[in-house]
Design an enzyme around this catalytic site. Structure first.
Site, mmCIF file in Angstrom:
data_model
loop_
_atom_site.group_PDB
_atom_site.id
_atom_site.type_symbol
_atom_site.label_atom_id
_atom_site.label_comp_id
_atom_site.label_asym_id
_atom_site.label_seq_id
_atom_site.Cartn_x
_atom_site.Cartn_y
_atom_site.Cartn_z
ATOM 1 N N ARG A 233 -7.543 0.505 4.639
ATOM 2 C CA ARG A 233 -7.870 1.932 4.570
ATOM 3 C C ARG A 233 -7.808 2.519 5.994
ATOM 4 O O ARG A 233 -8.267 1.898 6.955
ATOM 5 C CB ARG A 233 -9.276 2.171 4.012
ATOM 6 C CG ARG A 233 -9.387 2.065 2.500
ATOM 7 C CD ARG A 233 -8.667 3.207 1.773
ATOM 8 N NE ARG A 233 -8.763 3.117 0.316
ATOM 9 C CZ ARG A 233 -7.907 2.478 -0.483
ATOM 10 N NH1 ARG A 233 -6.855 1.859 0.029
ATOM 11 N NH2 ARG A 233 -8.082 2.466 -1.784
ATOM 12 N N GLU A 262 -4.457 11.538 5.092
ATOM 13 C CA GLU A 262 -3.327 11.292 4.178
ATOM 14 C C GLU A 262 -3.071 12.547 3.375
ATOM 15 O O GLU A 262 -3.954 12.942 2.609
ATOM 16 C CB GLU A 262 -3.635 10.108 3.258
ATOM 17 C CG GLU A 262 -3.724 8.794 4.018
ATOM 18 C CD GLU A 262 -3.895 7.567 3.131
ATOM 19 O OE1 GLU A 262 -3.939 7.712 1.903
ATOM 20 O OE2 GLU A 262 -3.987 6.468 3.684
ATOM 21 N N HIS A 281 0.969 5.125 2.300
ATOM 22 C CA HIS A 281 0.016 4.508 1.368
ATOM 23 C C HIS A 281 0.770 4.034 0.119
ATOM 24 O O HIS A 281 0.385 4.341 -1.008
ATOM 25 C CB HIS A 281 -1.106 5.480 0.997
ATOM 26 C CG HIS A 281 -2.326 4.774 0.467
ATOM 27 N ND1 HIS A 281 -3.605 5.254 0.609
ATOM 28 C CD2 HIS A 281 -2.465 3.599 -0.218
ATOM 29 C CE1 HIS A 281 -4.464 4.431 0.042
ATOM 30 N NE2 HIS A 281 -3.798 3.414 -0.463
HETATM 31 P P1 NAD Z 1 -11.427 -7.983 -1.859
HETATM 32 O O1 NAD Z 1 -12.704 -7.360 -2.235
HETATM 33 O O2 NAD Z 1 -10.898 -9.078 -2.704
HETATM 34 O O3 NAD Z 1 -11.520 -8.538 -0.346
HETATM 35 C C1 NAD Z 1 -12.163 -7.858 0.696
HETATM 36 C C2 NAD Z 1 -12.782 -8.909 1.600
HETATM 37 O O4 NAD Z 1 -13.330 -8.232 2.742
HETATM 38 C C3 NAD Z 1 -13.956 -9.653 0.926
HETATM 39 O O5 NAD Z 1 -13.727 -11.054 0.996
HETATM 40 C C4 NAD Z 1 -15.181 -9.243 1.748
HETATM 41 O O6 NAD Z 1 -16.108 -10.297 1.889
HETATM 42 C C5 NAD Z 1 -14.543 -8.903 3.088
HETATM 43 N N1 NAD Z 1 -15.347 -8.031 3.917
HETATM 44 C C6 NAD Z 1 -16.109 -6.976 3.545
HETATM 45 N N2 NAD Z 1 -16.682 -6.413 4.621
HETATM 46 C C7 NAD Z 1 -16.252 -7.125 5.703
HETATM 47 C C8 NAD Z 1 -16.482 -7.029 7.094
HETATM 48 N N3 NAD Z 1 -17.261 -6.078 7.602
HETATM 49 N N4 NAD Z 1 -15.856 -7.907 7.904
HETATM 50 C C9 NAD Z 1 -15.071 -8.890 7.412
HETATM 51 N N5 NAD Z 1 -14.830 -9.043 6.099
HETATM 52 C C10 NAD Z 1 -15.411 -8.168 5.251
HETATM 53 O O7 NAD Z 1 -10.378 -6.809 -1.753
HETATM 54 P P2 NAD Z 1 -8.787 -6.910 -1.699
HETATM 55 O O8 NAD Z 1 -8.244 -6.843 -3.067
HETATM 56 O O9 NAD Z 1 -8.381 -8.039 -0.814
HETATM 57 O O10 NAD Z 1 -8.450 -5.515 -1.008
HETATM 58 C C11 NAD Z 1 -8.916 -5.221 0.302
HETATM 59 C C12 NAD Z 1 -8.789 -3.745 0.547
HETATM 60 O O11 NAD Z 1 -7.414 -3.392 0.615
HETATM 61 C C13 NAD Z 1 -9.345 -2.861 -0.579
HETATM 62 O O12 NAD Z 1 -10.733 -2.626 -0.455
HETATM 63 C C14 NAD Z 1 -8.548 -1.593 -0.462
HETATM 64 O O13 NAD Z 1 -9.239 -0.650 0.328
HETATM 65 C C15 NAD Z 1 -7.285 -2.035 0.254
HETATM 66 N N6 NAD Z 1 -6.113 -1.885 -0.604
HETATM 67 C C16 NAD Z 1 -5.106 -1.082 -0.180
HETATM 68 C C17 NAD Z 1 -3.994 -0.913 -0.963
HETATM 69 C C18 NAD Z 1 -2.845 -0.056 -0.491
HETATM 70 O O14 NAD Z 1 -2.194 0.547 -1.322
HETATM 71 N N7 NAD Z 1 -2.566 -0.003 0.792
HETATM 72 C C19 NAD Z 1 -3.930 -1.530 -2.220
HETATM 73 C C20 NAD Z 1 -4.949 -2.393 -2.608
HETATM 74 C C21 NAD Z 1 -6.052 -2.547 -1.794
#
Ligand code: NAD
Length: 322
Positions: A233, A262, A281
């Protein structure tokens, strides 16, 4: 029949799933004013990332029971307000994992090989000078730092080890050791990952803890030869400071799929910088993934309407659902 509002262009397959159980109000334009007008009498909304679902907006829709995000991140929905109103917030966390991981790996390849810069120079007739102007790097044996080792982080690790023979180090204070894949080294200190990474990639959700967390204090620790990738994000990273580092040769390149604004404002510095790669995005927007995500988001709504428990309820705990 209950009404479901869909605020983005989605595949006909997803609309057909919805039509089995609801009247579909389809607004592929994504227009915000139209959304405010149409949301008033709907039971469910299938939502992209462009609408900020505020408490005020929820109050305009007294019959609203389900918000189903076509994606993983739910940071554009006020979760506390939704939970307070008994609105179920669904998302599709597994449907786009591989797709976003692939985009991240593509970014890593493109930015470290200076693909877009070299392409642009060559097209401008600078074949001879471009070849030796700004040298790319090998990835073999280099260190990939991953912040957030969840669904996407894990898949990026796997792919970069297999494709590029990279070493992988991670920081994620919320996981247990047994989910860390063989060969991946877990650090308990985030700063060490910033210091050691040749490529650093962010995969945390946007929360109050991570908002603007990647700023001067952490970024300054990075090697001047390192590259930064963000497909999580935009609001997590201080983009202006990244550009300052690129301009001062304190960072070699940055690739962003997600931005604080965005779409970006016209005069944002990173748009002018040749050491950045930007995508709109769109990391999850492949032909296959858009269908997968929309169908899963639609199925969640239909499950609710037909009295079954939807698969991925983000505010399950808050709603006291076992
Ligand atoms: P997920 O929940 O499986 O993984 C996120 C990880 O981040 C978790 O393991 C959590 O423990 C860790 N985390 C949380 N806070 C943290 C911190 N302060 N420091 C270190 N680690 C921390 O989520 P995911 O499916 O892997 O997706 C991650 C992010 O990617 C989503 O939250 C979303 O915002 C973003 N995303 C973006 C797109 C895009 O189109 N660009 C698409 C999907 C997801």
């Amino acid at each position: 029949m209950k009404k479901v509002l869909v605020n983005e262009k989605v595949s006909p397959d997803a609309l057909n799933i919805l039509k089995k159980a609801a009247e579909v109000v389809y607004m592929p334009s994504g227009d915000h004013d139209e959304f405010r007008r149409l949301v008033r009498d709907v039971t469910a909304v299938m939502l992209d990332t462009t609408i900020k679902f505020t408490p005020e907006l929820m109050d305009m829709a007294p019959d609203l029971k389900v918000i189903s995000r076509t994606g993983t991140g739910v940071d554009n929905v006020d979760i506390e307000a939704a939970t307070k109103r008994g609105i179920m917030v669904l998302h599709t966390p597994d449907a786009n994992t591989l797709t976003v991981a692939e985009h991240t790996v593509a970014f890593i390849g493109a930015i470290t090989k200076h693909m877009l810069f070299l392409d642009s120079e060559t097209r401008q007739g600078k074949f001879k000078t471009a070849r030796r102007l700004y040298l790319p790097v090998d990835l073999d044996g280099k260190t990939l730092g991953i912040i957030g080792y969840g669904r996407i982080g894990k898949q990026v690790a796997r792919r970069c080890m297999a494709a590029f023979n990279m070493k992988v180090i991670i920081y994620d204070p919320y996981i247990s050791d047994d989910v860390v894949a063989p060969g991946v080294v877990r650090y308990s200190n985030e700063e060490d990952v910033y210091k050691q990474a040749d490529v650093l990639t962010i995969h945390v959700p946007l929360t109050e803890e991570t908002r603007k967390h990647v700023r001067e204090k952490l970024l300054s620790l990075m090697k001047p030869s390192a590259y930064l990738i963000n497909t999580a994000r935009g609001n997590i990273i201080d983009e202006a400071y990244v550009v300052k580092m690129l301009n001062e040769n304190r960072l070699m390149g940055a690739a962003f799929d997600v931005l604080t604004n965005e779409p970006p404002l016209e005069d944002e510095e990173f748009l002018k910088n040749p050491k950045t790669i930007i995508s709109p995005h769109s990391a999850a927007l492949t032909a296959e993934c858009t269908v997968r995500v929309a169908c899963e988001a639609a199925q969640g709504i239909v499950d609710y309407l037909e009295g079954r428990m939807p698969k991925s309820i983000f505010n399950r705990k808050g709603l006291n659902i076992k």
